[in-house]
Design a protein around this motif. Structure first.
Motif, PDB file in Angstrom:
ATOM      1  N   UNK A 374      87.779  95.284 103.230  1.00 47.33           N
ATOM      2  CA  UNK A 374      87.212  94.722 104.465  1.00 47.33           C
ATOM      3  C   UNK A 374      87.402  93.218 104.643  1.00 47.33           C
ATOM      4  N   UNK A 375      87.554  92.452 103.573  1.00 51.32           N
ATOM      5  CA  UNK A 375      87.528  90.987 103.714  1.00 51.32           C
ATOM      6  C   UNK A 375      88.618  90.475 104.640  1.00 51.32           C
ATOM      7  N   UNK A 376      89.872  90.811 104.366  1.00 53.50           N
ATOM      8  CA  UNK A 376      90.973  90.261 105.165  1.00 53.50           C
ATOM      9  C   UNK A 376      90.984  90.847 106.569  1.00 53.50           C
ATOM     10  N   UNK A 377      90.688  92.133 106.681  1.00 57.30           N
ATOM     11  CA  UNK A 377      90.650  92.746 108.012  1.00 57.30           C
ATOM     12  C   UNK A 377      89.541  92.130 108.840  1.00 57.30           C
ATOM     13  N   UNK A 378      88.400  91.887 108.226  1.00 61.36           N
ATOM     14  CA  UNK A 378      87.279  91.277 108.960  1.00 61.36           C
ATOM     15  C   UNK A 378      87.650  89.892 109.476  1.00 61.36           C
ATOM     16  N   UNK A 379      88.411  89.128 108.680  1.00 63.38           N
ATOM     17  CA  UNK A 379      88.809  87.800 109.123  1.00 63.38           C
ATOM     18  C   UNK A 379      89.752  87.818 110.306  1.00 63.38           C
ATOM     19  N   UNK A 380      90.576  88.868 110.415  1.00 60.08           N
ATOM     20  CA  UNK A 380      91.538  88.952 111.515  1.00 60.08           C
ATOM     21  C   UNK A 380      91.025  89.761 112.699  1.00 60.08           C
ATOM     22  N   UNK A 381      89.885  90.435 112.539  1.00 62.68           N
ATOM     23  CA  UNK A 381      89.404  91.340 113.576  1.00 62.68           C
ATOM     24  C   UNK A 381      88.513  90.669 114.605  1.00 62.68           C
TER      25      UNK A 381
END
Length: 443
Positions: A374-381
């Motif tokens: 979730x960390x990287x996806x959350x940053x780009x979402x």
């Protein structure tokens, strides 16, 4: 710390048997299947040639020269077909090779370079290449078996069975070509690629040791030595668990793997710690640890999750801007984490046939897997309401499935996402819309 532990109890049911490291490495190569097919077809051709020669000799001994003449006429007609097949098969091989290169190039550029492994591991692709090459080799061998003699009494061989075998291989090649095109077109669809990654990831989960209910009260004992890595630097792909367990049992020690599968190791770096006794001989540990240039699915619990996240990040990039693909990847991320939400993690304890722990292998923990997913996806979402809504719905679902002691990382990611959307949304209405959980994103 939770543990995975192997059990020999038959009452627990059989779990899927993991392939050996050698078998997994052969699956990651493209040369083995075609080479094995060509060797096999040579052996089959040799047997068919012996049968054809025996048939001709039997007809000559019985004086069945009329029947032999009919077979010779059939062989003359078959020779033209075999010649045509031999010429056309190389063209077929070139077409298949070109399709594969185009498909791999498109997949690696649009999805992630790590999905190329799916094409390399594809059984239908390997089978198609193997059968095509085997058919080509068979036609060359059959052409050498045709006898130029016209007299039935002087002929030594009529490749009757060989010609029928060639026609059978041609029919199989055509069938495999249709299946190959269908399989390649499926792998060029992102939904199929994501589903295949999820399938491979769940195979890793299914092959992990079964947790024992009674736990392991005995400690590992004091660390007496450690074994350095010898050989080239690279990614730790897998370890030969059965061999390490046998070596540890024979020498009365417990081995503990220090790096995790997927870590980068360099020469001289400690890879195995020895507990409770002296270091086993180096020759006993040879080839027990496999190092390569990239990670593999075999024994790597987080590799599939890493690929799903890479696909989602590529889809959310400004160059592609495809949030629907990111939602599809998040669907599988949530599925994978849900399957692990109540399973023991952190370490795997492998036992010998007497039930004694002989190998301890580190695994990613729950918090690490959640952060990876979730960390990287959350940053780009933040700029995509569709992905934000799907991410929130996934976190809500995992909070319902996970036990209380595993909810902290999920709550943390949910709060961080809400804060980021609150700062990025231009109006309260946009913020409320983006923070409304939806399993389909925006439908």
């Amino acid at each position: 710390m939770s543990d995975w532990m192997v059990t020999q109890s038959p009452s627990r049911g059989r779990r899927p048997r993991a392939l050996s490291p050698l078998a997994e490495h052969l699956r990651d190569t493209f040369w083995f299947a075609p080479t094995a097919a060509m060797v096999c077809v040579f052996a089959v051709w040799a047997g068919a040639q012996l049968l054809d020669t025996a048939l001709v000799e039997a007809l000559q001994e019985d004086g069945e020269y009329d029947t032999l003449e009919e077979l010779m006429r059939f062989a003359d007609d078959a020779k033209a077909v075999v010649n045509a097949v031999s010429s056309a098969m190389m063209t077929f091989i070139g077409v298949v090779f070109s399709i594969s290169l185009v498909a791999v190039q498109m997949a690696s550029g649009q999805f992630t370079p790590r999905v190329v492994r799916l094409f390399v591991r594809s059984r239908i692709t390997k089978a198609t290449f193997a059968v095509f090459l085997a058919t080509f080799v068979l036609t060359l061998l059959v052409l050498t078996s045709f006898d130029s003699a016209d007299d039935p009494r002087a002929v030594t061989s009529v490749p009757l069975l060989q010609s029928v075998l060639t026609l059978g291989m041609v029919a199989l090649s055509l069938l495999l070509f249709v299946l190959y095109v269908n399989s390649t077109l499926r792998l060029m669809r992102i939904s199929q690629v994501i589903a295949r990654i999820a399938t491979e990831s769940f195979r890793v989960v299914a092959s992990m040791p079964v947790p024992m209910e009674d736990g392991d009260p005995a400690g590992l004992g004091p660390q007496t030595a450690w074994v350095p890595h010898e050989g080239r630097a690279g990614v730790l792909r897998d370890v030969h668990i059965a061999r390490l367990v046998r070596v540890a049992r024979k020498h009365g020690v417990v081995l503990r793997l220090l790096p995790r599968i997927g870590d980068f190791v360099v020469p001289g770096m400690p890879v195995l710690a020895v507990h409770g006794g002296p270091v086993p001989p180096r020759r006993a540990l040879r080839r027990a640890v496999s190092v390569g240039v990239e990670r593999t699915y075999h024994q790597d619990l987080g590799f599939g999750l890493r690929q799903l996240v890479d696909i989602a990040l590529r889809a959310l990039s400004s160059a592609i801007n495809d949030p629907t693909t990111a939602v599809q990847a998040l669907d599988r991320v949530v599925q994978f984490l849900a399957a692990l939400s109540r399973r023991p993690l952190d370490t795997a304890r492998h036992r010998d046939r007497d039930g004694a722990v002989r190998l301890v292998q580190p695994l990613p923990g729950w918090t690490e897997l959640v952060d990876l997913g979730f960390t990287e996806v959350r940053g780009c979402a933040v700029g995509s309401p569709q992905v934000c809504r799907r991410l929130l719905a996934g976190l809500e679902d995992l909070l319902l499935l996970a036990p209380p002691e595993r909810r902290e990382p999920l709550l943390r990611h949910r709060e961080l996402l809400r804060q980021a959307v609150g700062l990025a949304a231009p109006t309260p209405a946009d913020r409320a819309f983006a923070l409304r959980p939806d399993r389909q994103g925006i439908g």
